[in-house]
Design an enzyme around this catalytic site. Structure first.
Site, PDB file in Angstrom:
ATOM      1  N   CYS A 130       5.505  -2.716   4.690  1.00  0.00           N
ATOM      2  CA  CYS A 130       4.664  -1.519   4.527  1.00  0.00           C
ATOM      3  C   CYS A 130       4.343  -1.050   5.943  1.00  0.00           C
ATOM      4  O   CYS A 130       3.697  -1.776   6.702  1.00  0.00           O
ATOM      5  CB  CYS A 130       3.402  -1.917   3.764  1.00  0.00           C
ATOM      6  SG  CYS A 130       2.222  -0.576   3.580  1.00  0.00           S
ATOM      7  N   CYS A 368      -3.717  -1.770   0.113  1.00  0.00           N
ATOM      8  CA  CYS A 368      -3.666  -0.303   0.116  1.00  0.00           C
ATOM      9  C   CYS A 368      -4.950   0.304   0.612  1.00  0.00           C
ATOM     10  O   CYS A 368      -6.016   0.006   0.105  1.00  0.00           O
ATOM     11  CB  CYS A 368      -3.449   0.227  -1.287  1.00  0.00           C
ATOM     12  SG  CYS A 368      -1.832  -0.090  -1.859  1.00  0.00           S
TER      13      CYS A 368
HETATM   14  N1  SAH Z   1      -0.633   9.181   3.233  1.00  0.00           N
HETATM   15  C1  SAH Z   1       0.228   8.564   2.249  1.00  0.00           C
HETATM   16  C2  SAH Z   1       0.352   7.058   2.453  1.00  0.00           C
HETATM   17  C3  SAH Z   1      -0.977   6.408   2.381  1.00  0.00           C
HETATM   18  S1  SAH Z   1      -1.315   4.831   1.806  1.00  0.00           S
HETATM   19  C4  SAH Z   1      -0.313   8.837   0.871  1.00  0.00           C
HETATM   20  O1  SAH Z   1      -1.475   9.206   0.753  1.00  0.00           O
HETATM   21  O2  SAH Z   1       0.426   8.704  -0.092  1.00  0.00           O
HETATM   22  C5  SAH Z   1      -0.596   4.523   0.304  1.00  0.00           C
HETATM   23  C6  SAH Z   1      -1.469   4.627  -0.935  1.00  0.00           C
HETATM   24  O3  SAH Z   1      -2.704   3.892  -0.869  1.00  0.00           O
HETATM   25  C7  SAH Z   1      -1.840   6.059  -1.255  1.00  0.00           C
HETATM   26  O4  SAH Z   1      -1.579   6.294  -2.617  1.00  0.00           O
HETATM   27  C8  SAH Z   1      -3.318   6.060  -1.005  1.00  0.00           C
HETATM   28  O5  SAH Z   1      -3.973   7.093  -1.682  1.00  0.00           O
HETATM   29  C9  SAH Z   1      -3.705   4.685  -1.467  1.00  0.00           C
HETATM   30  N2  SAH Z   1      -5.042   4.277  -1.031  1.00  0.00           N
HETATM   31  C10 SAH Z   1      -5.707   4.683   0.054  1.00  0.00           C
HETATM   32  N3  SAH Z   1      -6.926   4.102   0.124  1.00  0.00           N
HETATM   33  C11 SAH Z   1      -7.033   3.314  -0.957  1.00  0.00           C
HETATM   34  C12 SAH Z   1      -8.047   2.435  -1.436  1.00  0.00           C
HETATM   35  N4  SAH Z   1      -9.173   2.291  -0.754  1.00  0.00           N
HETATM   36  N5  SAH Z   1      -7.815   1.765  -2.582  1.00  0.00           N
HETATM   37  C13 SAH Z   1      -6.649   1.917  -3.238  1.00  0.00           C
HETATM   38  N6  SAH Z   1      -5.649   2.715  -2.825  1.00  0.00           N
HETATM   39  C14 SAH Z   1      -5.837   3.407  -1.707  1.00  0.00           C
END
Ligand code: SAH
Length: 392
Positions: A130, A368
């Site tokens: 990742c 995540c």
């Molecule tokens: N900018 C990209 C990649 C980000 S991270 C995007 O938004 O898709 C990947 C995933 O983790 C995204 O779906 C994001 O919304 C999610 N994510 C971010 N913060 C989170 C959290 N606190 N809990 C669960 N998922 C989260």
């Protein structure tokens, strides 16, 4: 070099300060170049052109990132090559593992002091990296730790690729417990919004998927690009005719709530963003992954599951529910398990394939949305101070 205002290292060393450089793109690296450009670069150094393939085999084939370990190169060439083609882009500041060694997080310092993270996850049949595409993120999703930091800068192609090559080396060393010793997947779900760093991310995808020694030789189908839904960039991605997997971070099926959870929705609405995702699926024949972080009493109501089910029914899409990882100071929490189960049940009843993401890396803030190097650094300032420029 420009010096920015100084900040104290830690409360117990009030006189010590770290000077931070202004964010800047790193020097050129082998992984920024395709094979022809590498040949031109070694020729410009006065080296024979076969060096390009030799270096590429070390780097992409054997995951050797340091010219001093390339013992078949003449010593004089090694120095020239290091300076011109293999500058250090990523310096590991901290590595942590959890899940009995199956999840490892690396915190990196970049050449300008910016911090990013990567996570390696081993499963019985695959190893997934990742990776980060930006230092920080400008998308400001309120539940995401990186979103709270703001954007520092885009990563270069090589800064992205070098995370993967490093992690491929870790996987090959066999330390990822219970997994095959080979990196097979890369997900752009670390720090940053990959489609906001579009040209570099696409170039990195090409480098990762070109066969060795020019690239890392991963399958395009095993690369996932995750986006908040930047519609013009999604449309550009369709035109690239790549077969990478697209993940769309939807998090709400209605504009009222999505405007708040994913602020870019104020510009590109749910209907428009889903259209772009469905067009991507139609073009590539690949199912899109709809990411949905389940947040207690915020987006987990049965009616929202039903609405999501109606939007996705009959489409080449599946839902990946992510139990929310509360970030420090957040007012939000994960949905209770019975609520999660009901949400899943309703989506399945609507004929929408649904999975709940595992909660890898939580102990090490490697899950995540938890990747927020700035905050981690505050907690572990010693590690950073050790190789930051320190003035007393
Ligand atoms: N900018 C990209 C990649 C980000 S991270 C995007 O938004 O898709 C990947 C995933 O983790 C995204 O779906 C994001 O919304 C999610 N994510 C971010 N913060 C989170 C959290 N606190 N809990 C669960 N998922 C989260």
């Amino acid at each position: 070099m420009t010096i920015l205002p100084v900040i104290p290292i830690s409360p117990d060393k009030p006189d010590a300060v770290i000077t931070r450089r202004r964010p800047s793109m790193p020097p050129r690296h082998l992984a920024d170049l395709d094979l022809d450009a590498r040949k031109a670069a070694v020729a410009a150094l006065g080296e024979p052109t076969f060096r390009a393939k030799q270096l590429s085999t070390h780097y992409f084939g054997r995951f050797v990132r340091d010219a001093s370990a390339m013992t078949d190169l003449p010593a004089a060439s090694r120095d020239r090559i290091t300076a011109d083609l293999l500058p250090t882009l990523l310096t590991p500041i901290r590595e942590q593992d959890c899940d009995d060694g199956a999840t490892r997080k690396t915190l990196w310092k970049l050449h300008d002091g910016a911090l990013v993270e990567s996570v390696l996850m081993g499963y019985s049949n695959r190893v997934t990296a990742c990776v980060s595409s930006q230092a920080g993120c400008g998308m400001a999703c309120p539940f995401c730790a990186t979103g709270q930091q703001g954007l520092t800068r885009n990563l270069s192609v090589a800064e992205i690729v070098d995370q993967c090559v490093y992690l491929a080396g870790v996987a090959a060393s066999g330390v990822v417990t219970g997994s095959p010793p080979r990196l097979s997947r890369v997900v752009f779900m670390g720090m940053g919004e990959p489609l906001a760093n579009y040209p570099r991310v696409i170039e990195a995808v090409r480098r990762l998927t070109t066969p060795a020694p020019e690239g890392l030789g991963l399958s395009q189908r095993h690369i996932t690009v995750s986006t908040v839904g930047l519609v013009p960039a999604m449309r550009r991605l369709i035109a690239e005719q790549l077969s990478v997997t697209l993940a769309l971070s939807l998090h709400a099926p209605d504009d009222d709530l999505r405007d708040e959870l994913v602020p870019v929705n104020q510009r590109w609405k749910v209907a428009e963003v889903l259209d772009a995702a469905f067009d991507y699926a139609a073009q590539t024949g690949r199912r899109v992954s709809i990411e949905y972080a389940l947040i207690r009493d915020v987006n987990d109501q049965p009616w929202r599951a039903d609405l999501l089910g109606r939007l996705l029914h009959g489409k080449l899409a599946h839902v990946n529910l992510i139990p929310l990882n509360p970030t420090p100071g957040s007012k939000w929490d994960a949905s209770p398990k019975p609520v999660e189960r009901e949400f899943v049940r309703r989506l399945l009843a609507a004929g929408v394939e649904t999975t709940v993401r595992d909660t890898r890396g939580r102990e090490i803030d490697g899950a995540c949305g938890q990747l927020a190097a700035g905050e981690l650094t505050q907690a572990g300032a010693d590690g950073v101070a050790a190789d930051a420029e320190v003035a007393q």
